[in-house]
Design an enzyme around this catalytic site. Sequence first.
Site, PDB file in Angstrom:
ATOM      1  CE1 TYR A  37       3.497   9.397   9.116  1.00 50.93           C
ATOM      2  CE2 TYR A  37       5.406  10.134  10.448  1.00 50.93           C
ATOM      3  CZ  TYR A  37       4.731   9.337   9.540  1.00 50.93           C
ATOM      4  OH  TYR A  37       5.600   8.470   8.826  1.00 50.93           O
ATOM      5  CB  THR A  53      -0.917  -0.072   1.324  1.00 48.86           C
ATOM      6  OG1 THR A  53      -0.156   0.205   2.243  1.00 48.86           O
ATOM      7  CG2 THR A  53      -1.769  -1.057   1.327  1.00 48.86           C
ATOM      8  CB  SER A  77       7.436   7.714  11.702  1.00 52.71           C
ATOM      9  OG  SER A  77       8.125   8.711  12.350  1.00 52.71           O
TER      10      SER A  77
END
Length: 270
Positions: free
Chosen positions: A179, A26, A170
Amino acid sequence: MTTSSDQDRSARGRTPPGRRPLALVTGVGRTVGIGAGIGRRLAASGWDVAFTYWTPYDDRMAWGSEFGATDSIGRALGELGASTAAIEADLADPDTPARVFDEVEQRLGGVTALVMCHCESVDSGLLDTTVESFDRHFAVNARATWLLIREFGRRFAATPGTGRIVSLTSDHTVGNLPYGASKGALDRITLAAARELAHLGVTANVINPGPVDTGWMSEETREHCVRHTPLGRLGTPQDTAHLVDFLCSREGEWINGQLLMSNGGLAQGV
């Protein structure tokens, strides 16, 4: 969700679908991206590769969309012997993961490895993140990861011991709250699969590739990362791709339920 006929054409004359194991990767929207590097590495190692992309995301980013990228990626994979399928997929839509698997199965067969490189990533901190942005990050980075893994687990029918799940994460949260927080949720969801899908003989691991310059870094950021990395260089998509390739190989079967740092020794907290 649309598809590219060029990817279908690139598969003609290749090994028929089903003769090679199939990876679904993806977040493969740009030729310089980590996802594209992983796709090329897997194709070179004998995998067929289906991949998703979402042009509106790249349109919103500073780098913009790369015209013809999916066709170029598909041709490169085909030249490495892979049958391919490119699927445009809005992973913020909770119905998309099932539709992606339906289309991949129809065009190429059952998925043996799920490699998730997709993300929503908009810099903002504790004080300036909007509720809309926060929710979109969690929808794409966390919820879609869960739904993709769920579809993979429900449909997996390959030989026990061959199934692989790999997610990219991350730990950059300061000044990048939605994020980093949603990637933290992605970690937990993926690692849960190492136990919950153990009866299928599926392994699940997370890779933190550290900062990889795919066109988003300023010169200041590049210098900072190089200065704090013992090996004195930036990471590349190929660095991550080699690790994914190993984890997806037969030799990588014993690595399971791990969060792997693949960042050249970048000092923590910089």
